[in-house]
Design a protein around this motif. Structure first.
Motif, PDB file in Angstrom:
ATOM      1  N   PRO A 283      14.213   9.590  -8.630  1.00 44.23           N
ATOM      2  CA  PRO A 283      13.366   9.882  -9.789  1.00 44.23           C
ATOM      3  C   PRO A 283      12.894  11.339  -9.845  1.00 44.23           C
ATOM      4  O   PRO A 283      12.862  11.941 -10.926  1.00 44.23           O
ATOM      5  CB  PRO A 283      12.187   8.932  -9.621  1.00 44.23           C
ATOM      6  N   ASP A 284      12.558  11.942  -8.702  1.00 43.29           N
ATOM      7  CA  ASP A 284      12.099  13.328  -8.727  1.00 43.29           C
ATOM      8  C   ASP A 284      13.221  14.276  -9.157  1.00 43.29           C
ATOM      9  O   ASP A 284      12.993  15.221  -9.919  1.00 43.29           O
ATOM     10  CB  ASP A 284      11.520  13.740  -7.367  1.00 43.29           C
ATOM     11  N   ARG A 285      14.451  14.011  -8.716  1.00 37.13           N
ATOM     12  CA  ARG A 285      15.589  14.840  -9.129  1.00 37.13           C
ATOM     13  C   ARG A 285      15.858  14.686 -10.620  1.00 37.13           C
ATOM     14  O   ARG A 285      16.070  15.669 -11.330  1.00 37.13           O
ATOM     15  CB  ARG A 285      16.830  14.441  -8.338  1.00 37.13           C
ATOM     16  N   LEU A 286      15.852  13.442 -11.109  1.00 34.98           N
ATOM     17  CA  LEU A 286      16.092  13.215 -12.534  1.00 34.98           C
ATOM     18  C   LEU A 286      14.984  13.836 -13.385  1.00 34.98           C
ATOM     19  O   LEU A 286      15.242  14.376 -14.464  1.00 34.98           O
ATOM     20  CB  LEU A 286      16.216  11.720 -12.817  1.00 34.98           C
ATOM     21  N   ARG A 287      13.752  13.765 -12.906  1.00 30.93           N
ATOM     22  CA  ARG A 287      12.635  14.370 -13.637  1.00 30.93           C
ATOM     23  C   ARG A 287      12.807  15.889 -13.708  1.00 30.93           C
ATOM     24  O   ARG A 287      12.628  16.505 -14.760  1.00 30.93           O
ATOM     25  CB  ARG A 287      11.313  14.022 -12.962  1.00 30.93           C
ATOM     26  N   ASP A 288      13.215  16.513 -12.584  1.00 31.37           N
ATOM     27  CA  ASP A 288      13.445  17.958 -12.568  1.00 31.37           C
ATOM     28  C   ASP A 288      14.594  18.342 -13.505  1.00 31.37           C
ATOM     29  O   ASP A 288      14.514  19.341 -14.223  1.00 31.37           O
ATOM     30  CB  ASP A 288      13.754  18.445 -11.149  1.00 31.37           C
ATOM     31  N   LEU A 289      15.668  17.544 -13.505  1.00 28.53           N
ATOM     32  CA  LEU A 289      16.781  17.815 -14.418  1.00 28.53           C
ATOM     33  C   LEU A 289      16.358  17.680 -15.878  1.00 28.53           C
ATOM     34  O   LEU A 289      16.751  18.483 -16.728  1.00 28.53           O
ATOM     35  CB  LEU A 289      17.948  16.870 -14.127  1.00 28.53           C
ATOM     36  N   ALA A 290      15.566  16.645 -16.169  1.00 32.51           N
ATOM     37  CA  ALA A 290      15.110  16.457 -17.547  1.00 32.51           C
ATOM     38  C   ALA A 290      14.199  17.607 -17.970  1.00 32.51           C
ATOM     39  O   ALA A 290      14.294  18.100 -19.099  1.00 32.51           O
ATOM     40  CB  ALA A 290      14.384  15.127 -17.692  1.00 32.51           C
ATOM     41  N   ASP A 291      13.319  18.053 -17.064  1.00 36.76           N
ATOM     42  CA  ASP A 291      12.448  19.189 -17.394  1.00 36.76           C
ATOM     43  C   ASP A 291      13.246  20.470 -17.580  1.00 36.76           C
ATOM     44  O   ASP A 291      12.975  21.258 -18.490  1.00 36.76           O
ATOM     45  CB  ASP A 291      11.396  19.390 -16.288  1.00 36.76           C
ATOM     46  N   PHE A 292      14.246  20.678 -16.727  1.00 37.00           N
ATOM     47  CA  PHE A 292      15.052  21.884 -16.791  1.00 37.00           C
ATOM     48  C   PHE A 292      15.873  21.934 -18.090  1.00 37.00           C
ATOM     49  O   PHE A 292      16.031  22.990 -18.704  1.00 37.00           O
ATOM     50  CB  PHE A 292      15.981  21.945 -15.563  1.00 37.00           C
TER      51      PHE A 292
END
Length: 121
Positions: free
Chosen positions: A61-70
């Motif tokens: 989830p933290d990786r997907l959240r960072d990708l979505a924010d980026f």
């Protein structure tokens, strides 16, 4: 006659020996094939476990959240809001098909409840 029976018995023993030897070779080949297949299955299980680990790593989830924010601007994503979710009542479930046996049963009950020969409306 005795020689003929002895020769026939010797041929039968030779034939059965050849058959037994042939079956032994076929059994050994089948066992080698089973061993090969078991090794292949083990390798595929190992490969599958590696793929599952990679999938779990990529779906953190933290990786997907960072990708979505980026990629927020490029993807045109909108933040989640409670209004975006619906209720279970809004799901259009299909109506069940009528059972022909129920229709026949209702017709029989309807005919049984009205006495025959009465002209009363």
């Amino acid at each position: 006659m005795r020689t003929f029976v002895t020769a026939l018995a010797a041929l039968a023993v030779i034939g059965l020996g050849y058959w037994a030897y042939h079956q032994t070779i076929l059994t050994q080949q089948a066992l080698r094939e089973v061993d090969r297949l078991q090794r292949a299955i083990g390798a595929e299980h190992e490969r599958l476990s590696v793929l599952r680990a990679e999938w779990a790593y990529l779906n953190r989830p933290d990786r997907l959240r960072d990708l979505a924010d980026f990629n927020f601007d490029r993807l045109g994503l909108m933040p989640l809001a409670p209004e975006q979710f619906g209720d279970v009542i809004e799901i259009p479930y299909p109506l069940p098909e009528p059972d022909p046996a129920d229709a026949v049963e209702e017709l029989l009950l309807e005919n049984a409840s009205t006495p025959e020969g009465r002209d009363d409306p």
